[in-house]
Write a protein that holds these residues in place. Sequence first.
Motif, short mmCIF file in Angstrom:
data_model
loop_
_atom_site.label_atom_id
_atom_site.label_comp_id
_atom_site.label_asym_id
_atom_site.label_seq_id
_atom_site.Cartn_x
_atom_site.Cartn_y
_atom_site.Cartn_z
N MET A 147 0.84 -1.17 0.00
CA MET A 147 0.00 0.00 0.00
C MET A 147 0.89 1.25 0.00
O MET A 147 1.83 1.34 0.77
N GLU A 148 0.60 2.17 -0.89
CA GLU A 148 1.42 3.37 -1.03
C GLU A 148 1.10 4.37 0.09
O GLU A 148 -0.05 4.55 0.48
N ALA A 149 2.16 5.00 0.59
CA ALA A 149 1.99 5.98 1.67
C ALA A 149 1.31 7.24 1.14
O ALA A 149 1.50 7.64 -0.01
N ILE A 150 0.50 7.84 1.99
CA ILE A 150 -0.19 9.08 1.62
C ILE A 150 0.78 10.24 1.70
O ILE A 150 1.51 10.38 2.68
N LYS A 151 0.80 11.07 0.66
CA LYS A 151 1.69 12.23 0.65
C LYS A 151 1.19 13.27 1.63
O LYS A 151 0.00 13.49 1.79
N GLY A 152 2.16 13.95 2.27
CA GLY A 152 1.83 15.01 3.20
C GLY A 152 1.88 16.37 2.52
O GLY A 152 2.37 16.52 1.40
N ILE A 153 1.39 17.37 3.22
CA ILE A 153 1.45 18.74 2.72
C ILE A 153 2.57 19.44 3.48
O ILE A 153 2.56 19.43 4.72
N PRO A 154 3.53 20.02 2.79
CA PRO A 154 4.70 20.58 3.46
C PRO A 154 4.45 21.97 4.06
O PRO A 154 5.20 22.91 3.82
N TYR A 155 3.41 22.12 4.83
CA TYR A 155 3.07 23.42 5.40
C TYR A 155 4.16 23.86 6.38
O TYR A 155 4.48 23.16 7.33
N GLY A 156 4.73 25.02 6.13
CA GLY A 156 5.75 25.59 7.00
C GLY A 156 7.13 25.00 6.80
O GLY A 156 8.07 25.38 7.50
N MET A 157 7.31 24.09 5.88
CA MET A 157 8.62 23.48 5.65
C MET A 157 9.40 24.34 4.66
O MET A 157 8.84 24.81 3.67
N SER A 158 10.68 24.54 4.95
CA SER A 158 11.50 25.33 4.04
C SER A 158 12.76 24.59 3.62
O SER A 158 13.64 25.17 3.00
N ASN A 159 12.84 23.31 3.93
CA ASN A 159 13.99 22.51 3.55
C ASN A 159 13.56 21.54 2.45
O ASN A 159 12.77 20.62 2.68
N PHE A 160 14.10 21.74 1.26
CA PHE A 160 13.71 20.96 0.09
C PHE A 160 14.00 19.47 0.29
O PHE A 160 13.18 18.62 -0.06
N THR A 161 15.14 19.15 0.86
CA THR A 161 15.50 17.74 1.07
C THR A 161 14.50 17.06 1.99
O THR A 161 14.09 15.93 1.73
N ASP A 162 14.08 17.75 3.04
CA ASP A 162 13.09 17.17 3.96
C ASP A 162 11.76 16.93 3.24
O ASP A 162 11.11 15.91 3.47
N VAL A 163 11.36 17.85 2.40
CA VAL A 163 10.10 17.69 1.66
C VAL A 163 10.16 16.45 0.78
O VAL A 163 9.21 15.66 0.74
N MET A 164 11.27 16.22 0.11
CA MET A 164 11.41 15.05 -0.76
C MET A 164 11.50 13.76 0.05
O MET A 164 10.88 12.76 -0.29
N GLU A 165 12.28 13.78 1.14
CA GLU A 165 12.48 12.57 1.94
C GLU A 165 11.22 12.17 2.70
O GLU A 165 11.02 11.00 2.97
N GLN A 166 10.38 13.14 3.07
CA GLN A 166 9.18 12.84 3.84
C GLN A 166 7.96 12.62 2.94
O GLN A 166 6.83 12.61 3.42
N ASN A 167 8.18 12.48 1.65
CA ASN A 167 7.12 12.16 0.69
C ASN A 167 5.98 13.18 0.73
O ASN A 167 4.81 12.82 0.81
N CYS A 168 6.35 14.46 0.66
CA CYS A 168 5.36 15.53 0.65
C CYS A 168 5.10 15.99 -0.78
O CYS A 168 5.92 15.79 -1.67
N TYR A 169 3.95 16.61 -0.96
CA TYR A 169 3.65 17.19 -2.26
C TYR A 169 4.61 18.34 -2.54
O TYR A 169 4.96 19.09 -1.64
N TYR A 170 5.04 18.46 -3.80
CA TYR A 170 5.87 19.58 -4.21
C TYR A 170 5.62 19.83 -5.69
O TYR A 170 5.68 18.89 -6.49
N VAL A 171 5.35 21.07 -6.05
CA VAL A 171 5.16 21.44 -7.45
C VAL A 171 6.54 21.73 -8.03
O VAL A 171 7.24 22.64 -7.56
N ASP A 172 6.93 20.96 -9.03
CA ASP A 172 8.25 21.11 -9.64
C ASP A 172 8.35 22.44 -10.37
O ASP A 172 7.62 22.68 -11.33
N LYS A 173 9.26 23.30 -9.92
CA LYS A 173 9.46 24.61 -10.53
C LYS A 173 10.83 24.74 -11.20
O LYS A 173 11.27 25.83 -11.50
N THR A 174 11.50 23.60 -11.43
CA THR A 174 12.82 23.66 -12.04
C THR A 174 12.77 24.20 -13.47
O THR A 174 13.77 24.70 -13.96
N MET A 175 11.61 24.14 -14.12
CA MET A 175 11.51 24.66 -15.49
C MET A 175 11.70 26.18 -15.53
O MET A 175 11.99 26.74 -16.57
#
Length: 78
Positions: free
Chosen positions: A1-29
């Motif tokens: 069963m796949e883990a539910i993604k979290g919402i990175p409210y108040g998070m400012s560390n990109f690595t933590d957002v990726m490691e904790q399986n949070c939603y992130y809108v890719d803005k590298t473009m």
Amino acid sequence: MEAIKGIPYGMSNFTDVMEQNCYYVDKTMYLPLLEDQAHYLIFTRPRRFGKSLFLDMIRSYYDLSRKNDFRRGLASGP
């Protein structure tokens, strides 16, 4: 069963957002657009709008020790 993604409210560390399986809108473009702008940019957005997280993503993107993370794409995570 796949883990539910979290919402990175108040998070400012990109690595933590990726490691904790949070939603992130890719803005590298947008990075090539930023590189073509003036040397000094001001990000004026409301509080909790993702400014710090975006800047940390830029720091991670240009960090040579993390280049393979971005080569795989953000969807796959670190």
